[in-house]
Scaffold this motif. Sequence first.
Motif, mmCIF file in Angstrom:
data_model
loop_
_atom_site.group_PDB
_atom_site.id
_atom_site.type_symbol
_atom_site.label_atom_id
_atom_site.label_comp_id
_atom_site.label_asym_id
_atom_site.label_seq_id
_atom_site.Cartn_x
_atom_site.Cartn_y
_atom_site.Cartn_z
ATOM 1 N N PHE A 1 29.450 39.968 35.496
ATOM 2 C CA PHE A 1 30.558 40.941 35.791
ATOM 3 C C PHE A 1 31.648 40.528 35.213
ATOM 4 O O PHE A 1 32.433 41.031 34.626
ATOM 5 N N ILE A 2 32.218 39.195 35.411
ATOM 6 C CA ILE A 2 33.586 38.695 35.331
ATOM 7 C C ILE A 2 33.547 38.066 33.778
ATOM 8 O O ILE A 2 34.824 38.248 33.082
ATOM 9 N N GLU A 3 32.627 37.781 33.156
ATOM 10 C CA GLU A 3 32.919 36.922 31.960
ATOM 11 C C GLU A 3 33.089 37.951 30.735
ATOM 12 O O GLU A 3 34.195 37.711 29.854
ATOM 13 N N PRO A 4 32.575 39.121 30.682
ATOM 14 C CA PRO A 4 33.259 40.312 29.716
ATOM 15 C C PRO A 4 34.581 40.802 29.861
ATOM 16 O O PRO A 4 35.404 40.965 28.896
ATOM 17 N N LEU A 5 34.810 40.734 31.397
ATOM 18 C CA LEU A 5 36.651 40.914 31.447
ATOM 19 C C LEU A 5 37.465 39.901 30.716
ATOM 20 O O LEU A 5 38.396 40.032 30.526
ATOM 21 N N ILE A 6 36.835 38.584 31.129
ATOM 22 C CA ILE A 6 38.063 37.556 30.495
ATOM 23 C C ILE A 6 37.831 37.756 29.115
ATOM 24 O O ILE A 6 38.979 37.139 28.511
ATOM 25 N N THR A 7 36.825 37.768 28.568
ATOM 26 C CA THR A 7 36.662 37.881 26.881
ATOM 27 C C THR A 7 37.494 39.195 26.611
ATOM 28 O O THR A 7 38.036 39.111 25.481
ATOM 29 N N VAL B 1 40.305 46.429 32.119
ATOM 30 C CA VAL B 1 40.090 45.355 33.453
ATOM 31 C C VAL B 1 40.466 45.912 34.612
ATOM 32 O O VAL B 1 39.810 45.831 35.426
ATOM 33 N N TYR B 2 41.554 46.792 34.683
ATOM 34 C CA TYR B 2 42.022 47.196 36.018
ATOM 35 C C TYR B 2 41.131 48.180 36.305
ATOM 36 O O TYR B 2 40.699 48.160 37.823
ATOM 37 N N SER B 3 40.506 49.047 35.519
ATOM 38 C CA SER B 3 39.314 49.852 35.988
ATOM 39 C C SER B 3 38.085 49.250 36.664
ATOM 40 O O SER B 3 37.553 49.865 37.794
ATOM 41 N N TYR B 4 37.959 48.184 36.420
ATOM 42 C CA TYR B 4 36.887 47.223 37.107
ATOM 43 C C TYR B 4 37.277 46.375 38.342
ATOM 44 O O TYR B 4 36.731 46.343 39.297
ATOM 45 N N LEU B 5 38.672 45.833 38.212
ATOM 46 C CA LEU B 5 39.147 45.155 39.203
ATOM 47 C C LEU B 5 39.865 45.759 40.382
ATOM 48 O O LEU B 5 39.643 45.411 41.666
ATOM 49 N N GLN B 6 40.456 46.992 40.007
ATOM 50 C CA GLN B 6 41.377 47.615 41.176
ATOM 51 C C GLN B 6 42.261 46.939 41.756
ATOM 52 O O GLN B 6 42.488 47.168 42.892
ATOM 53 N N ASN B 7 42.837 45.829 41.285
ATOM 54 C CA ASN B 7 43.763 45.067 41.988
ATOM 55 C C ASN B 7 44.944 44.444 40.885
ATOM 56 O O ASN B 7 44.301 43.725 40.051
ATOM 57 N N GLU C 1 47.167 38.105 37.072
ATOM 58 C CA GLU C 1 46.760 36.915 37.139
ATOM 59 C C GLU C 1 45.923 36.337 36.025
ATOM 60 O O GLU C 1 45.722 35.237 35.282
ATOM 61 N N LEU C 2 44.960 37.264 35.702
ATOM 62 C CA LEU C 2 43.844 37.109 34.457
ATOM 63 C C LEU C 2 44.467 37.003 33.246
ATOM 64 O O LEU C 2 44.245 36.228 32.395
ATOM 65 N N PHE C 3 45.454 37.925 32.996
ATOM 66 C CA PHE C 3 46.152 37.990 31.539
ATOM 67 C C PHE C 3 47.286 36.829 31.547
ATOM 68 O O PHE C 3 47.400 36.393 30.485
#
Length: 181
Positions: free
Chosen positions: A47-53, A71-77, A83-85
């Motif tokens: 789930f998370i590795e494509p978001l980090i990519t 990314v926001y559409s997946y994490l909703q936070n 933090e990710l970006f």
Amino acid sequence: MRHGDKINNLSRTASHRKALLSNLANALLTNKRIVTTLAKAKALRTFIEPLITKTKKNETKEQIMHNHRLVYSYLQNKEAVKELFTVVAPKVAGRPGGYTRIIKLGKRIGDNAETALIELVDFNEVYTKGTEKAATTTKRTRRAGGSKKKAEAKEEVKEEAATAEVTPEENAPAAEEAKPE
């Protein structure tokens, strides 16, 4: 039959699974490592590795905004996306993939479930110290270098012996103080 069905449903409905993975991803991004069951950790990795990519593919302002929204559409936070970006993306910029590490911890006492620690690879100081040192060293070959190493080792021993030696002038005042009169 489950031919070609690669997704682990985790015994949940689609909406429950999406919420679970989103919450686990938020916790992972804020804490950099979490302990969960092995099945959830493996599902979280996919789930998370494509978001980090997606954080790495930022060339124009439009692409940056588009990737933030995806990314926001997946994490909703918002905090997790920020933090990710801002924190995670610069650290993984040079890494071609494999942003997470799963370490098996054993079975949980209550229900005997297999537990695992999932962490972001570049945020573990224990493992990254060794890789930074390995990256800075030069490439070594196994060809004809033994005599050089032996000569360097002998020079180091001589230097250590020279620094450890104390001259008689330096030792004389200490010897005079030791004599009782």
